[in-house]
Design a protein around this motif. Sequence first.
Motif, PDB file in Angstrom:
ATOM      1  N   UNK A  84      25.178  18.243  56.465  1.00 35.00           N
ATOM      2  CA  UNK A  84      26.528  17.698  56.431  1.00 35.00           C
ATOM      3  C   UNK A  84      26.546  16.242  56.006  1.00 35.00           C
ATOM      4  N   UNK A  85      25.619  15.461  56.566  1.00 34.18           N
ATOM      5  CA  UNK A  85      25.555  14.048  56.228  1.00 34.18           C
ATOM      6  C   UNK A  85      25.251  13.820  54.758  1.00 34.18           C
ATOM      7  N   UNK A  86      24.271  14.568  54.232  1.00 33.56           N
ATOM      8  CA  UNK A  86      23.902  14.442  52.816  1.00 33.56           C
ATOM      9  C   UNK A  86      25.075  14.844  51.926  1.00 33.56           C
ATOM     10  N   UNK A  87      25.766  15.925  52.300  1.00 33.27           N
ATOM     11  CA  UNK A  87      26.890  16.411  51.494  1.00 33.27           C
ATOM     12  C   UNK A  87      28.072  15.446  51.524  1.00 33.27           C
ATOM     13  N   UNK A  88      28.393  14.932  52.695  1.00 37.74           N
ATOM     14  CA  UNK A  88      29.542  14.027  52.828  1.00 37.74           C
ATOM     15  C   UNK A  88      29.287  12.698  52.132  1.00 37.74           C
ATOM     16  N   UNK A  89      28.031  12.256  52.113  1.00 41.46           N
ATOM     17  CA  UNK A  89      27.703  11.013  51.411  1.00 41.46           C
ATOM     18  C   UNK A  89      27.539  11.235  49.910  1.00 41.46           C
ATOM     19  N   UNK A  90      27.661  12.517  49.495  1.00 42.36           N
ATOM     20  CA  UNK A  90      27.592  12.908  48.081  1.00 42.36           C
ATOM     21  C   UNK A  90      26.286  12.465  47.433  1.00 42.36           C
ATOM     22  N   UNK A  91      25.190  12.611  48.196  1.00 35.71           N
ATOM     23  CA  UNK A  91      23.870  12.314  47.644  1.00 35.71           C
ATOM     24  C   UNK A  91      23.426  13.454  46.735  1.00 35.71           C
ATOM     25  N   UNK A  92      22.447  13.186  45.912  1.00 39.39           N
ATOM     26  CA  UNK A  92      21.942  14.202  44.992  1.00 39.39           C
ATOM     27  C   UNK A  92      21.455  15.427  45.761  1.00 39.39           C
ATOM     28  N   UNK A  93      21.666  16.594  45.173  1.00 39.96           N
ATOM     29  CA  UNK A  93      21.321  17.857  45.829  1.00 39.96           C
ATOM     30  C   UNK A  93      19.833  17.983  46.119  1.00 39.96           C
ATOM     31  N   UNK A  94      18.999  17.218  45.408  1.00 39.21           N
ATOM     32  CA  UNK A  94      17.557  17.301  45.641  1.00 39.21           C
ATOM     33  C   UNK A  94      17.205  16.908  47.070  1.00 39.21           C
ATOM     34  N   UNK A  95      18.036  16.057  47.680  1.00 34.46           N
ATOM     35  CA  UNK A  95      17.774  15.650  49.065  1.00 34.46           C
ATOM     36  C   UNK A  95      17.988  16.818  50.025  1.00 34.46           C
ATOM     37  N   UNK A  96      18.963  17.667  49.718  1.00 37.09           N
ATOM     38  CA  UNK A  96      19.161  18.870  50.539  1.00 37.09           C
ATOM     39  C   UNK A  96      17.969  19.809  50.363  1.00 37.09           C
ATOM     40  N   UNK A  97      17.498  19.939  49.123  1.00 33.27           N
ATOM     41  CA  UNK A  97      16.342  20.805  48.859  1.00 33.27           C
ATOM     42  C   UNK A  97      15.118  20.318  49.623  1.00 33.27           C
ATOM     43  N   UNK A  98      14.900  19.006  49.609  1.00 39.83           N
ATOM     44  CA  UNK A  98      13.758  18.431  50.333  1.00 39.83           C
ATOM     45  C   UNK A  98      13.914  18.657  51.835  1.00 39.83           C
ATOM     46  N   UNK A  99      15.142  18.456  52.336  1.00 36.83           N
ATOM     47  CA  UNK A  99      15.391  18.671  53.765  1.00 36.83           C
ATOM     48  C   UNK A  99      15.158  20.128  54.144  1.00 36.83           C
ATOM     49  N   UNK A 100      15.639  21.045  53.304  1.00 38.36           N
ATOM     50  CA  UNK A 100      15.478  22.474  53.583  1.00 38.36           C
ATOM     51  C   UNK A 100      14.008  22.876  53.636  1.00 38.36           C
ATOM     52  N   UNK A 101      13.195  22.236  52.790  1.00 37.31           N
ATOM     53  CA  UNK A 101      11.775  22.582  52.743  1.00 37.31           C
ATOM     54  C   UNK A 101      10.972  21.864  53.832  1.00 37.31           C
ATOM     55  N   UNK A 102      11.401  20.663  54.198  1.00 39.95           N
ATOM     56  CA  UNK A 102      10.581  19.830  55.083  1.00 39.95           C
ATOM     57  C   UNK A 102      10.489  20.380  56.502  1.00 39.95           C
ATOM     58  N   UNK A 103      11.569  20.973  57.016  1.00 38.57           N
ATOM     59  CA  UNK A 103      11.560  21.440  58.401  1.00 38.57           C
ATOM     60  C   UNK A 103      10.551  22.568  58.622  1.00 38.57           C
ATOM     61  N   UNK A 104      10.591  23.676  57.834  1.00 33.52           N
ATOM     62  CA  UNK A 104       9.553  24.702  58.044  1.00 33.52           C
ATOM     63  C   UNK A 104       8.157  24.203  57.691  1.00 33.52           C
ATOM     64  N   UNK A 105       8.052  23.296  56.701  1.00 35.45           N
ATOM     65  CA  UNK A 105       6.739  22.750  56.345  1.00 35.45           C
ATOM     66  C   UNK A 105       6.146  21.966  57.518  1.00 35.45           C
TER      67      UNK A 105
END
Length: 238
Positions: A84-105
């Motif tokens: 939500x924070x990344x989306x609301x701040x309108x940061x590049x989508x790559x940050x969501x991808x990194x976040x999605x991968x980092x937690x299970x990693x």
Amino acid sequence: MTDSTDMKTKPAEKKESLLLNLAFNIAIPTLVLTKLSGEDYLGIKLAIIVALSFPIIYGVRDFFVRGKINFFSALGVVSVALTGGISLMELDAIYIAIKEASIPALFGLATLISLKTSQPLIHTFLLNDSVLEIDKINASLLSRNRKPEFDQLLINASWILAGSFLLSAVLNYFLAVYLLTADPGTQAFNEQLGQMTALSFPVIAVPAMLVMIGDMFYLFKGITRITGLSLDEIIKQK
């Protein structure tokens, strides 16, 4: 007499509703993001807030219903808040991808690092006393002098478990990169975020879950072989 009284007074833990879990964490957020992001409805930012509030509400509700923190629900709340924070701040989508991968990693890495501690994470995920007769297993290991062989089994199972988390991390990353192509802060981005949420269960959770189930069978089969106990003897009867 005391045991009987304790059994009567101790409330049974309320089981989690899979339907409610899927509704609050996947179905409703997906519908909000894909159908209500237009200016005629909630708008882009409000749709993100509303959609992501449902997993948070579910996590808080889970805490009050169970009376204790569910680690995975808590992690889900943190993950949703970051999205939500990344989306609301309108940061590049790559940050969501990194976040999605980092937690299970991080889970996979923690699983392997925990092998050097007195309480490997494999005990939390697969080898815990709510599922298995740990005392009976330990007694059999000692009597048969098979503890070193059992320790090696746990190491092997931990690597498989870490592999399931790594698989989830890779799938998370590529799903986000593949789907999130629109500019952040647009209706198209919200709809893509909704699609990612909808696909996260079949594309990510199911393969990782299958690997984990395979790991569980490998572990249980190894325990029965090493201890000489049957599957019925090592699994707690509810």
